[in-house]
Design a protein around this motif. Structure first.
Motif, PDB file in Angstrom:
ATOM      1  N   ASP A  78       0.799  -1.225   0.052  1.00 39.66           N
ATOM      2  CA  ASP A  78      -0.205   0.272   0.040  1.00 39.66           C
ATOM      3  C   ASP A  78       0.881   1.236   0.056  1.00 39.66           C
ATOM      4  N   LYS A  79       0.334   2.466   0.169  1.00 43.28           N
ATOM      5  CA  LYS A  79       1.032   3.673  -0.187  1.00 43.28           C
ATOM      6  C   LYS A  79       2.050   3.873   0.954  1.00 43.28           C
ATOM      7  N   LYS A  80       1.616   3.606   2.232  1.00 39.15           N
ATOM      8  CA  LYS A  80       2.683   3.726   3.514  1.00 39.15           C
ATOM      9  C   LYS A  80       3.737   2.809   3.383  1.00 39.15           C
ATOM     10  N   VAL A 107       0.164  11.294   2.383  1.00 40.24           N
ATOM     11  CA  VAL A 107       0.234   9.775   2.329  1.00 40.24           C
ATOM     12  C   VAL A 107       0.493   9.341   3.699  1.00 40.24           C
ATOM     13  N   GLY A 110      -2.645   9.159   5.425  1.00 35.09           N
ATOM     14  CA  GLY A 110      -3.623   7.930   4.961  1.00 35.09           C
ATOM     15  C   GLY A 110      -4.194   8.311   3.631  1.00 35.09           C
ATOM     16  N   SER A 111      -3.880   9.197   2.789  1.00 33.13           N
ATOM     17  CA  SER A 111      -4.375   9.399   1.425  1.00 33.13           C
ATOM     18  C   SER A 111      -3.891   8.214   0.431  1.00 33.13           C
ATOM     19  N   GLU A 112      -4.912   7.667  -0.238  1.00 31.07           N
ATOM     20  CA  GLU A 112      -4.535   6.885  -1.106  1.00 31.07           C
ATOM     21  C   GLU A 112      -4.607   7.315  -2.428  1.00 31.07           C
ATOM     22  N   LYS A 113      -4.562   8.739  -2.483  1.00 32.18           N
ATOM     23  CA  LYS A 113      -4.625   9.161  -3.949  1.00 32.18           C
ATOM     24  C   LYS A 113      -3.088   9.952  -3.963  1.00 32.18           C
ATOM     25  N   THR A 116       3.531   8.557  -4.107  1.00 33.89           N
ATOM     26  CA  THR A 116       4.491   7.800  -3.699  1.00 33.89           C
ATOM     27  C   THR A 116       5.737   7.837  -4.579  1.00 33.89           C
ATOM     28  N   ASP A 119       4.976   6.192  -7.831  1.00 35.45           N
ATOM     29  CA  ASP A 119       4.206   7.094  -8.650  1.00 35.45           C
ATOM     30  C   ASP A 119       4.765   7.764  -9.571  1.00 35.45           C
TER      31      ASP A 119
END
Length: 215
Positions: A78-80, A107, A110-113, A116, A119
């Protein structure tokens, strides 16, 4: 001539070196076997990695949670987790500057958009900015940013990334902006507290004055 104690020391020294060499060979063989297993299904990904800046890494260097097949659910980072994985090697200014950026803060919250490392730089096809087909090559930056920012213009390529917040250099505007808003926030809060205290003092004096008149 070596004394018996010196012979023993030299013996254990040589033996330790040999053991370390054997251990290194065993680890390398294990990594190679694991990589071969991964490429049986992920051959296309393996080809990208071989041409990337991370060609010296194995799949499990980043995907540390994958120990075998079939993969557990949620095997994709996941992002983190993605940011934490990159930060294991890319410490210091690179990790710190990302953490201080809008993307990094989002991030962390908790943002998933938000973007990172992967990306912007890619996941398996990471190339340095001096490569023409790199996602972070100056000519390609607007297209990379457009994946999230639909109105990304060529001006996006003029910005600086991974800069140090300092009074001079590329980070100077952000440094002074952060300083300005920090002091502005402190001044506004201090003024607000003083205003409230003065208002309370005024109200208290008014109440006491009216009580004296009533007596």
């Amino acid at each position: 001539m070596y004394k018996p104690a010196q012979w023993r020391f030299q013996f254990w020294k040589v033996l330790s070196i040999l053991m370390l060499l054997l251990l290194s060979v065993a680890i390398f063989a294990t990594e190679a076997k694991a990589q071969e297993t991964c490429l049986q299904c992920h051959g296309d990904v393996g080809q990208k990695i071989e041409r990337s800046e991370h060609s010296f890494l194995s799949c499990t260097s980043c995907h540390t949670d994958i120990k075998g097949y079939p993969h557990p659910k949620g095997a994709s980072l996941d992002k983190k987790e993605s940011v934490a994985t990159c930060s294991n090697c890319h410490k210091g200014q690179i990790a710190d500057s990302y953490g201080s950026s809008f993307h990094g803060k989002a991030v962390h919250l908790g943002s998933e958009k938000s973007a990172t490392c992967a990306d912007c730089h890619g996941a398996h096809d990471i190339l340095g900015s001096d490569y023409p087909n790199s996602k972070v090559a100056k000519a390609n930056v607007p297209q990379t940013c457009a994946a999230c920012h639909e109105q990304a213009s060529p001006g996006f390529a003029e910005g600086s990334e991974h800069f140090k917040f300092a009074p001079s250099g590329p980070g100077a505007p952000m440094y002074y902006t952060a300083k300005f808003f920090t002091w502005l926030t402190l001044i506004v809060i201090t003024a607000l507290v003083i205003h409230i205290e003065l208002q309370l003092y005024h109200n208290l004096r008014t109440i006491l004055r009216e009580r004296k008149r009533g007596e």
